[in-house]
Design a protein around this motif. Structure first.
Motif, PDB file in Angstrom:
ATOM      1  N   THR A  27       2.146  14.611   0.829  1.00 16.14           N
ATOM      2  CA  THR A  27       0.792  14.546   0.261  1.00 16.14           C
ATOM      3  C   THR A  27      -0.048  15.706   0.766  1.00 16.14           C
ATOM      4  O   THR A  27      -0.726  16.388  -0.021  1.00 16.14           O
ATOM      5  CB  THR A  27       0.114  13.211   0.617  1.00 16.14           C
ATOM      6  N   ILE A  42      -6.809  14.764  -7.691  1.00 15.23           N
ATOM      7  CA  ILE A  42      -7.425  13.425  -7.738  1.00 15.23           C
ATOM      8  C   ILE A  42      -6.419  12.364  -7.286  1.00 15.23           C
ATOM      9  O   ILE A  42      -6.725  11.513  -6.444  1.00 15.23           O
ATOM     10  CB  ILE A  42      -7.943  13.113  -9.162  1.00 15.23           C
ATOM     11  N   TRP A  43      -5.193  12.414  -7.819  1.00 17.90           N
ATOM     12  CA  TRP A  43      -4.189  11.402  -7.485  1.00 17.90           C
ATOM     13  C   TRP A  43      -3.615  11.608  -6.093  1.00 17.90           C
ATOM     14  O   TRP A  43      -3.302  10.642  -5.380  1.00 17.90           O
ATOM     15  CB  TRP A  43      -3.080  11.391  -8.539  1.00 17.90           C
ATOM     16  N   GLU A  70      -5.280  12.806  -3.574  1.00 17.30           N
ATOM     17  CA  GLU A  70      -6.301  12.318  -2.635  1.00 17.30           C
ATOM     18  C   GLU A  70      -6.298  10.788  -2.560  1.00 17.30           C
ATOM     19  O   GLU A  70      -6.582  10.211  -1.514  1.00 17.30           O
ATOM     20  CB  GLU A  70      -7.676  12.840  -3.029  1.00 17.30           C
ATOM     21  N   LYS A  71      -5.973  10.138  -3.681  1.00 13.09           N
ATOM     22  CA  LYS A  71      -5.820   8.675  -3.649  1.00 13.09           C
ATOM     23  C   LYS A  71      -4.654   8.282  -2.731  1.00 13.09           C
ATOM     24  O   LYS A  71      -4.750   7.332  -1.958  1.00 13.09           O
ATOM     25  CB  LYS A  71      -5.570   8.140  -5.068  1.00 13.09           C
ATOM     26  N   ALA A  72      -3.562   9.033  -2.839  1.00 10.91           N
ATOM     27  CA  ALA A  72      -2.410   8.781  -1.968  1.00 10.91           C
ATOM     28  C   ALA A  72      -2.787   9.023  -0.510  1.00 10.91           C
ATOM     29  O   ALA A  72      -2.434   8.231   0.378  1.00 10.91           O
ATOM     30  CB  ALA A  72      -1.247   9.685  -2.369  1.00 10.91           C
ATOM     31  N   GLU A  73      -3.512  10.094  -0.269  1.00  9.44           N
ATOM     32  CA  GLU A  73      -3.934  10.421   1.099  1.00  9.44           C
ATOM     33  C   GLU A  73      -4.771   9.299   1.701  1.00  9.44           C
ATOM     34  O   GLU A  73      -4.581   8.917   2.864  1.00  9.44           O
ATOM     35  CB  GLU A  73      -4.742  11.716   1.096  1.00  9.44           C
ATOM     36  N   SER A  74      -5.672   8.753   0.905  1.00 11.06           N
ATOM     37  CA  SER A  74      -6.544   7.676   1.379  1.00 11.06           C
ATOM     38  C   SER A  74      -5.736   6.444   1.792  1.00 11.06           C
ATOM     39  O   SER A  74      -6.032   5.812   2.816  1.00 11.06           O
ATOM     40  CB  SER A  74      -7.550   7.310   0.279  1.00 11.06           C
ATOM     41  N   LEU A  75      -4.713   6.110   1.020  1.00 11.28           N
ATOM     42  CA  LEU A  75      -3.886   4.944   1.332  1.00 11.28           C
ATOM     43  C   LEU A  75      -2.995   5.177   2.545  1.00 11.28           C
ATOM     44  O   LEU A  75      -2.720   4.259   3.319  1.00 11.28           O
ATOM     45  CB  LEU A  75      -3.020   4.578   0.126  1.00 11.28           C
ATOM     46  N   ARG A 101       0.827  -1.211   0.000  1.00 13.96           N
ATOM     47  CA  ARG A 101       0.000   0.000   0.000  1.00 13.96           C
ATOM     48  C   ARG A 101       0.866   1.269   0.000  1.00 13.96           C
ATOM     49  O   ARG A 101       0.522   2.252  -0.662  1.00 13.96           O
ATOM     50  CB  ARG A 101      -0.916   0.014   1.227  1.00 13.96           C
ATOM     51  N   ALA A 145       0.889   4.200  -2.700  1.00 15.41           N
ATOM     52  CA  ALA A 145       0.614   5.585  -2.299  1.00 15.41           C
ATOM     53  C   ALA A 145       1.710   6.521  -2.803  1.00 15.41           C
ATOM     54  O   ALA A 145       1.421   7.630  -3.291  1.00 15.41           O
ATOM     55  CB  ALA A 145       0.512   5.667  -0.784  1.00 15.41           C
ATOM     56  N   TYR A 205       1.155   7.160  -6.448  1.00  9.54           N
ATOM     57  CA  TYR A 205       0.105   8.168  -6.634  1.00  9.54           C
ATOM     58  C   TYR A 205       0.623   9.574  -6.305  1.00  9.54           C
ATOM     59  O   TYR A 205       0.306  10.552  -7.002  1.00  9.54           O
ATOM     60  CB  TYR A 205      -1.100   7.851  -5.750  1.00  9.54           C
TER      61      TYR A 205
END
Length: 234
Positions: free
Chosen positions: A193, A172-173, A175-180, A147, A151, A154
């Motif tokens: 991030t 967009i990308w 926020e994907k990194a932030e989520s992970l 993961r 991240a 991303y």
């Protein structure tokens, strides 16, 4: 009886020699670990020249004890510091040396991915975005289930898009990194991030969201070893 006594003496002497060797190797490894900790602390505080000096000594010490993990960490601090100082030629030489040093040694997929991510950072810092993206993809290919590596991929993509002027795509990308990274412990990747989400939202004039990420980054980095990242956030 005399033969048995001599045999015991020889065995005891060999045992003592092995014990001395093991003790010496352990002491060397412990010394290298302390030196690398000091190098990492200097890097986290933004003292990159000091970090390089300490890490080089640590690598030399670790070589004597064949401590691969410490050697790898030392080279990583050296390369990261050189990139931060914009010594790109030296950084490339260091990273290639890491690949050469560990070509015939056992490294984990995550460690190999980390080398590629450093190459991505090196190329991105020189605005060689195509090369940076290629190395980021290589990192993901060798550790696709990790993961944190995903991240960082991303994050790398988000930073490239932001630097190229594509703020919404970057968000967009990022926020994907932030989520992970949300469930992970604090790391430079997590703080980066937050920092680039701040910059991207600021570029879109959404100051409320930008300030939200400023608060997240400062509160996360405060009272940690990552003092340079904290100063960046401020």
């Amino acid at each position: 009886m005399q033969f048995d006594y001599k045999t015991k003496q020889i065995s005891y002497s060999l045992f003592l020699l092995c014990l001395v060797f093991i003790s010496s190797t352990f002491a060397q490894s412990l010394d290298a670990r302390r030196k690398i900790e000091r190098a990492q602390l200097a890097f986290d505080n933004g003292n990159y020249s000091t970090a390089i000096e300490n890490a080089k000594v640590a690598v030399e010490t670790a070589n004597g004890s064949n401590a691969d993990a410490l050697i790898f960490h030392g080279y990583d601090v050296i390369a990261s510091s050189q990139i931060s100082l914009q010594e790109y030629g030296d950084a490339e030489t260091t990273l290639n040396k890491v690949l050469q040093t560990f070509s015939d040694r056992l490294v984990t997929p995550v460690e190999k991915a980390q080398i590629y991510l450093r190459f991505a950072w090196l190329n991105r810092s020189q605005h060689k975005f195509a090369e940076a993206l290629d190395y980021s993809k290589k990192a993901l290919n060798v550790a696709p289930e990790n993961r944190h590596i995903l991240a960082e991929h991303y994050l790398n993509l988000g930073r490239i898009l932001f630097a190229s002027g594509y703020d919404i795509s970057a968000i967009i990308w990022l926020e994907k990194a932030e989520s992970l990274l949300e469930s992970e412990n604090l790391s430079p990747a997590k703080l980066d991030t937050y920092r680039f989400l701040t910059l991207a939202w600021w570029a879109k004039l959404n100051y409320q969201k930008a300030l939200k990420y400023v608060e997240k980054s400062t509160s996360a980095a405060k009272k940690t070893a990552l003092t340079y990242k904290y100063r960046q956030a401020l």
